[in-house]
Scaffold this motif. Sequence first.
Motif, PDB file in Angstrom:
ATOM      1  N   UNK A   2      13.925   9.292  19.519  1.00 26.47           N
ATOM      2  CA  UNK A   2      15.038   7.728  19.961  1.00 26.47           C
ATOM      3  C   UNK A   2      14.127   7.009  21.145  1.00 26.47           C
ATOM      4  N   UNK A   3      14.719   5.667  20.309  1.00 23.86           N
ATOM      5  CA  UNK A   3      13.760   4.640  21.802  1.00 23.86           C
ATOM      6  C   UNK A   3      15.022   4.263  22.719  1.00 23.86           C
ATOM      7  N   UNK A   4      15.245   4.090  23.535  1.00 28.33           N
ATOM      8  CA  UNK A   4      15.880   3.467  25.251  1.00 28.33           C
ATOM      9  C   UNK A   4      15.284   2.442  25.522  1.00 28.33           C
ATOM     10  N   UNK A   5      16.192   1.061  25.696  1.00 29.28           N
ATOM     11  CA  UNK A   5      15.941  -0.235  26.264  1.00 29.28           C
ATOM     12  C   UNK A   5      17.348   0.033  28.027  1.00 29.28           C
ATOM     13  N   UNK A   6      16.238   0.037  28.761  1.00 30.53           N
ATOM     14  CA  UNK A   6      16.935  -0.131  30.655  1.00 30.53           C
ATOM     15  C   UNK A   6      17.347  -1.709  31.002  1.00 30.53           C
ATOM     16  N   UNK A   7      18.486  -2.093  31.300  1.00 27.57           N
ATOM     17  CA  UNK A   7      18.497  -3.169  31.401  1.00 27.57           C
ATOM     18  C   UNK A   7      19.015  -2.616  32.834  1.00 27.57           C
ATOM     19  N   UNK A  24      12.993  13.348  19.261  1.00 26.73           N
ATOM     20  CA  UNK A  24      14.249  14.410  19.047  1.00 26.73           C
ATOM     21  C   UNK A  24      14.074  15.549  17.649  1.00 26.73           C
TER      22      UNK A  24
ATOM     23  N   UNK B  65      22.176  -0.158  32.932  1.00 25.15           N
ATOM     24  CA  UNK B  65      22.841   0.438  32.095  1.00 25.15           C
ATOM     25  C   UNK B  65      21.503   0.941  30.815  1.00 25.15           C
ATOM     26  N   UNK B  66      20.860   1.449  30.210  1.00 23.23           N
ATOM     27  CA  UNK B  66      20.299   2.126  29.135  1.00 23.23           C
ATOM     28  C   UNK B  66      20.538   2.138  27.925  1.00 23.23           C
ATOM     29  N   UNK B  67      20.541   1.496  26.789  1.00 26.44           N
ATOM     30  CA  UNK B  67      21.282   1.565  25.306  1.00 26.44           C
ATOM     31  C   UNK B  67      19.883   2.431  24.616  1.00 26.44           C
ATOM     32  N   UNK B  68      20.152   3.292  23.862  1.00 34.29           N
ATOM     33  CA  UNK B  68      19.971   3.481  23.218  1.00 34.29           C
ATOM     34  C   UNK B  68      19.492   3.130  21.939  1.00 34.29           C
ATOM     35  N   UNK B  69      18.906   3.309  20.840  1.00 34.38           N
ATOM     36  CA  UNK B  69      19.047   3.640  19.178  1.00 34.38           C
ATOM     37  C   UNK B  69      17.640   5.274  18.606  1.00 34.38           C
ATOM     38  N   UNK B  70      18.449   5.768  17.978  1.00 30.99           N
ATOM     39  CA  UNK B  70      20.327   6.178  18.098  1.00 30.99           C
ATOM     40  C   UNK B  70      21.062   5.891  18.569  1.00 30.99           C
ATOM     41  N   UNK B  72      23.073   6.943  22.111  1.00 37.32           N
ATOM     42  CA  UNK B  72      23.655   8.390  23.202  1.00 37.32           C
ATOM     43  C   UNK B  72      24.406   7.576  24.007  1.00 37.32           C
ATOM     44  N   UNK B  74      24.667   7.754  27.584  1.00 35.57           N
ATOM     45  CA  UNK B  74      24.225   8.259  29.282  1.00 35.57           C
ATOM     46  C   UNK B  74      24.731   8.287  29.909  1.00 35.57           C
ATOM     47  N   UNK B  91      20.724  12.912  20.709  1.00 34.54           N
ATOM     48  CA  UNK B  91      21.907  13.189  18.900  1.00 34.54           C
ATOM     49  C   UNK B  91      21.130  13.718  17.757  1.00 34.54           C
TER      50      UNK B  91
END
Lengths: 379, 91
Positions: A2-7, A24, B65-70, B72, B74, B91
């Motif tokens: 799972x990769x998360x980029x936070x802006x 995961x 704002x966190x954005x995940x792949x896949x 989820x 938050x 996930x």
Amino acid sequence: MLSTTTTVTDAGGHTGAGTATVLVAGVDTAALVGGITSTVSANVTHSTAGATFNHVDFNGARVSATTTDLTYNDCIFRGDNSINALFSATNINAKRIVFNRCWFIPKYPLPDKNNIVGHDFWLNDCLVEKGSDNLSIQNSGQYAATGPGWATGVGGRRTVIRRLARWTSATMNLGPGDTVNHADGIQQFGGVGTDFEDSIIDGRPALQFAHLVLQSPTGHVYTEAEAYALADDAPLISVPMGSLANGGPFASPAFDASHPARPLPWVSNGTGLISRGELNSTDYSALMCNSSQGYSAGFRFVNVHWYGGEFCINSGGNQYPAGSGISWGTMTDCRFDRSQGQQGHTVDLQGNWSGHATIPTNGAGANLYFDGTPVTVRF
Amino acid sequence: MAAPVVTSQTYGKANYQPGELMTLTVNHTDVDRKTLSTVTTVTDSTGATGSGTATVVIDGAASVVPVSTPAVTWTLVAATLNQSVFTAPAP
């Protein structure tokens, strides 16, 4: 992964960002062994003396050693889709097989599948888990050649052996003609000198794996993390027999007078407490000593933490050879939990080893329960 | 003006099982962020004075704002000017 980029955006509309990844489920190769650089997916036999293998994922492949001085650094062993062990050092010529920071975990769980079988292997900083027997120490060739008392050449430092798993079969027996789970952290069939220090040998069953899968009273099948985090007195409810994708778990019918029906994947010991071994019967051991290849003796365990087992250390298949003068071995500064399926059977040599084993329970090097009280030893 | 910086971003642990609650901690700073402190003094015709102080943050973080792949979802569970903590089911 799972990769998360936070802006992050400030009031002026300017942005900055950062990224992080997490695994995961599955095998966290990066965290455990520093990153895999090659994968082997077909069975291999290593026969070149002195060979070294680094950062290899033996994924779908079982490995056999037929030579000396092999070194495996930061490797994962997952085995193939057969009941053969993930790693076999049964060949009489296998000597000084060293594993550094390796992980043994079956990709294809099957009945009676062991993680490491054989002799003359050494584990440094390793994790060995979810095998039927995690270690199966045997050397039939040497025993045939020289008789009892052969050196096992097996040991470890800072190694964790845990989470026993024995899948039941579609014929609803736990093994040929048996209804009892015989999974062991270490099973030794004979030999002398097995030596572990600063390690964990855990004879408790793997949860949410193999045949022991728990659910809540409302039918929620626990994740692995949830199962291991259950309260000590949580209701322990198996998923319905036959409800899993593999057709398990299986209830065992009665086999004979000494093998009654086993309607659940465990047999309650009446305590109702996980910490008191409610799930740890029948017949798990952290260490099981047999003598089909001569006596098992000369053990050395220093600062080993022991868990579980119906009997934690069981030498029932390994009686003291009368008049031999040999020592079962020494245990120093070991610690034990109290989750034995049969309460009070923690170190149970069962074989007239009194006077022929050094297992102090007070004074220097005392072996104790985690609560500080002397461990129960039956010689 | 400088952009904000995510100084670190860490999960609660290295390995989650599906359905397990994940924790994501994001540490962030903004070099333009300043705290403006204003002291106001009132003086009457007799020369007596009174004063008060107020502070305000200039250029505080507007959103994290966190954005995940896949993907989820938050949920923000805790926040300060320099740290935001989120949770989401794996996930």
